[in-house]
Design a protein around this motif. Sequence first.
Motif, PDB file in Angstrom:
ATOM      1  N   MET A 130       0.804  -1.180  -0.174  1.00 43.36           N
ATOM      2  CA  MET A 130       0.301   0.149   0.061  1.00 43.36           C
ATOM      3  C   MET A 130       0.773   1.327  -0.067  1.00 43.36           C
ATOM      4  O   MET A 130       0.367   2.280  -0.542  1.00 43.36           O
ATOM      5  N   ARG A 131       1.903   1.285   0.478  1.00 43.56           N
ATOM      6  CA  ARG A 131       3.052   2.431   0.819  1.00 43.56           C
ATOM      7  C   ARG A 131       3.857   2.537  -0.475  1.00 43.56           C
ATOM      8  O   ARG A 131       4.904   3.320  -0.810  1.00 43.56           O
ATOM      9  N   GLY A 132       3.532   1.603  -1.518  1.00 40.83           N
ATOM     10  CA  GLY A 132       4.551   1.714  -2.789  1.00 40.83           C
ATOM     11  C   GLY A 132       5.778   1.143  -2.500  1.00 40.83           C
ATOM     12  O   GLY A 132       6.675   1.282  -3.484  1.00 40.83           O
ATOM     13  N   GLU A 133       6.234   0.527  -1.591  1.00 38.70           N
ATOM     14  CA  GLU A 133       7.564  -0.092  -1.595  1.00 38.70           C
ATOM     15  C   GLU A 133       7.854  -1.238  -2.592  1.00 38.70           C
ATOM     16  O   GLU A 133       7.007  -1.744  -3.339  1.00 38.70           O
ATOM     17  N   THR A 134       9.096  -1.063  -3.162  1.00 37.84           N
ATOM     18  CA  THR A 134       9.504  -2.000  -4.323  1.00 37.84           C
ATOM     19  C   THR A 134      10.331  -3.201  -3.882  1.00 37.84           C
ATOM     20  O   THR A 134      10.525  -4.079  -4.666  1.00 37.84           O
ATOM     21  N   GLU A 135      10.327  -3.136  -2.368  1.00 37.47           N
ATOM     22  CA  GLU A 135      10.961  -4.427  -1.870  1.00 37.47           C
ATOM     23  C   GLU A 135      10.651  -4.546  -0.523  1.00 37.47           C
ATOM     24  O   GLU A 135      10.186  -3.570   0.216  1.00 37.47           O
ATOM     25  N   THR A 136      10.559  -5.817  -0.195  1.00 37.21           N
ATOM     26  CA  THR A 136      10.269  -6.179   1.404  1.00 37.21           C
ATOM     27  C   THR A 136      11.076  -7.584   1.724  1.00 37.21           C
ATOM     28  O   THR A 136      12.053  -7.646   0.950  1.00 37.21           O
ATOM     29  N   GLY A 137      10.852  -8.384   2.361  1.00 38.92           N
ATOM     30  CA  GLY A 137      11.490  -9.298   2.724  1.00 38.92           C
ATOM     31  C   GLY A 137      11.027 -10.014   4.107  1.00 38.92           C
ATOM     32  O   GLY A 137       9.958  -9.794   4.680  1.00 38.92           O
ATOM     33  N   VAL A 138      12.042 -10.747   4.918  1.00 39.89           N
ATOM     34  CA  VAL A 138      11.713 -11.286   6.125  1.00 39.89           C
ATOM     35  C   VAL A 138      12.785 -11.278   6.922  1.00 39.89           C
ATOM     36  O   VAL A 138      13.788 -11.218   6.544  1.00 39.89           O
TER      37      VAL A 138
END
Length: 320
Positions: A130-138
Amino acid sequence: MTAGRRARAVFFGSPAFALPSLRVVAAETQLLAVVSQPDRPSGRGQAPAPPPVKVAATALGVAVLQPEKLRTPETLAALAAFDADIFVVVAYGRILPQAMLDLPRRGPFNVHASLLPKLRGAAPIQWAIMRGETETGVSIMRMEAGLDTGPVAARRALPIAEDDTAGGLSAKLAELGAGLLAETLPAIIEGNLALEPQDEAAHTLAPPLSKGDGRLDFNRKARSVSAQARGVDPWPGATALLDGEPLRLFGPRLFPAAPQPRQPGEVVGLQDGSLVIACADGAEALIGFAELQLPGRRRLPAAAVLAGRPIPAGTRLGPS
């Protein structure tokens, strides 16, 4: 850890996201018990339904605890009796009190679906989209009393695709987190894990979603509306008002700008199988939705819905 003895573990988890990690813990440790949320009413009949982790644990032949309250002497005593080396917590859904965190010899560890310290809280997957991040992870984190504030043992990144929904990204991160847990468990068990304190100045929060988070506002740019719609899929779902009733919208994609000016929320028409709608940046881009769901009806391709319930060009959709 005594040579030849398998680590004694208790697993905490509830939804499907936790299942890959449960399988890792079951394979790599002596899994003593699983703690999961109580059965909750589900479906049209509202019959009590067990959480997915309970179903999987039962199939494994592992004892399942489903306390209504964690902060009771009885629950603490039941967990203390397992004499566990480690607790592994994955999307359990409740905050463990300090007395419980202090029980396992090697500590309590959490698989969290973000690159901590970013997106601490209950809904990191949804808010990343929703915040438009291009990367996430764990992240694998040793738990402490604060909300996802503990030191981090390991992180692994994952790009966010432009068509990722919260449900789809959750499935990817569940497997990624389980793989990272499998790699990290030996060092946790042996007690030789390197832990990195989180940078408090860089932390962000990911609070629980509410139904209101699904109400689309076409006064925002098309890319932002798309991110919101994908982040709330499957729950609470993206909605807009059509003639005063909620219309659910799925499968957003961006379309080229309209040849003539359109008002935010104005229906442009059916293009390439999607219901296309103008947003605040209609001169730059439009948003289309591949599937729709009318109140009391099934989710269907947009073309099928419009064949039975036309939504003419020029119709204005409003926030629900």
